[in-house]
Design an enzyme around this catalytic site. Sequence first.
Site, PDB file in Angstrom:
ATOM      1  N   ASN A 232       0.837  -1.211   0.000  1.00 24.61           N
ATOM      2  CA  ASN A 232       0.000   0.000   0.000  1.00 24.61           C
ATOM      3  C   ASN A 232       0.868   1.256   0.000  1.00 24.61           C
ATOM      4  O   ASN A 232       0.665   2.191   0.801  1.00 24.61           O
ATOM      5  CB  ASN A 232      -0.947  -0.001   1.208  1.00 24.61           C
ATOM      6  CG  ASN A 232      -2.207   0.808   0.948  1.00 24.61           C
ATOM      7  OD1 ASN A 232      -2.393   1.369  -0.123  1.00 24.61           O
ATOM      8  ND2 ASN A 232      -3.071   0.876   1.945  1.00 24.61           N
ATOM      9  N   HIS A 268      -9.644   3.477   8.219  1.00 18.42           N
ATOM     10  CA  HIS A 268     -10.107   2.156   7.788  1.00 18.42           C
ATOM     11  C   HIS A 268     -11.506   1.841   8.308  1.00 18.42           C
ATOM     12  O   HIS A 268     -12.263   1.122   7.655  1.00 18.42           O
ATOM     13  CB  HIS A 268      -9.133   1.061   8.260  1.00 18.42           C
ATOM     14  CG  HIS A 268      -7.954   0.880   7.365  1.00 18.42           C
ATOM     15  ND1 HIS A 268      -6.783   1.586   7.511  1.00 18.42           N
ATOM     16  CD2 HIS A 268      -7.765   0.079   6.289  1.00 18.42           C
ATOM     17  CE1 HIS A 268      -5.921   1.220   6.578  1.00 18.42           C
ATOM     18  NE2 HIS A 268      -6.498   0.309   5.825  1.00 18.42           N
TER      19      HIS A 268
END
Length: 381
Positions: A232, A268
């Site tokens: 990521n 998240h």
Amino acid sequence: MGRTITAVLTTFCFQMAYLLAGYYYTATGNYDIKWTMPHCVLTLKLIGLTIDYYDGGKDQKSLSSEQQKYAIRAVPSLLEVAGFSYFYGAFLVGPQFSMNHYMKLVQGQLTDLPGKIPNSSVPALRRLSLGLVYLVGYTLLSQHITEDYLLTDDYENRSFWFRCTYMLVWGKVVLYKYVACWLVTEGVCILTGLGFHGLDELGRAKWDTCANMKVWLFETDPRFTGTIASFNINTNAWVARYFFKRLKFLGNKQLSQGLSLLFLSLWHGLHSGYLVCFQMEFLIVIVERQAASLIQDSPALSSLASVRVLQPLYYLVQQTIHWLFMGYSMTAFCLFTWDKWLKVYKAVYFLGHVFFLSLLFTLPYVRKAMVPRKEKLKKME
């Protein structure tokens, strides 16, 4: 609001509040694919856009070279903001990129053939092919290695070593779905030219601007920091650029890192598992750096570590520890709610927390015993 800190703070608060409200009202106890998934990507884009616009109103000399690169000097049109926000190659799962980079694509600057469309089909298909390999691998393996099994009585009744081994293998497999998605979308970005990163010293085009994965590093590096650096990438770069470095005024690197991971956890979602996962990452990185520094500064440990015949054994041990506790951290991340991840952590006796907290408190004493005083004095100098 113009190019003001008020605009930055208002945008940050509004975007995060809207995203968190979406999580609160739509979240279930399972992995959900719904509007909040692309919206979390959009949230970072719009916060970054406002900060770059704010930087664009400052004196060039007051900005770092990185900030100068991303600062937006002109006011973008609504169409430009919409194109940047909903670019089809990245709006679902990323990667993150700046408005300035997107405008270079629109203006036809991101090409290895000036004045023509980029010659990027082959590198794009390579990333697509690699992504499909991971996708097929995940599809086949995930049928037999699932997080649901971690919650079963059968898993709990197995031997301790089986439970740890299963967690290790599952932790590796579960990451492949992310790897597959990012590689496929990277291929799209390369094909359009957005992935163009100039030419290397041999005059060959580089297409890694939108790379979210360094696959070789991900598969081979035995350190947690290596996995973080390979996984990521663009989101981590965004957090470093717009959050971590902006906390420099705190004067404490670890505090800035901790707050950055807290922000990532909230970004998240609101499940406790995200917080536990990033707390483990913070703890593991601190301990890993302490251990690396100890081995480097201790003549005895440094000499032992350099024995070539033992290198394969060291690598095997490191990788086992690495992927076992990566799986341990991902358990909380993927099971979301406290009742689920707590059940699994109890089954392995909170091994990850015990192991790394023990090292956190004992390594300073080991350092005192094994690092000669002159080495300590050198460090202080």
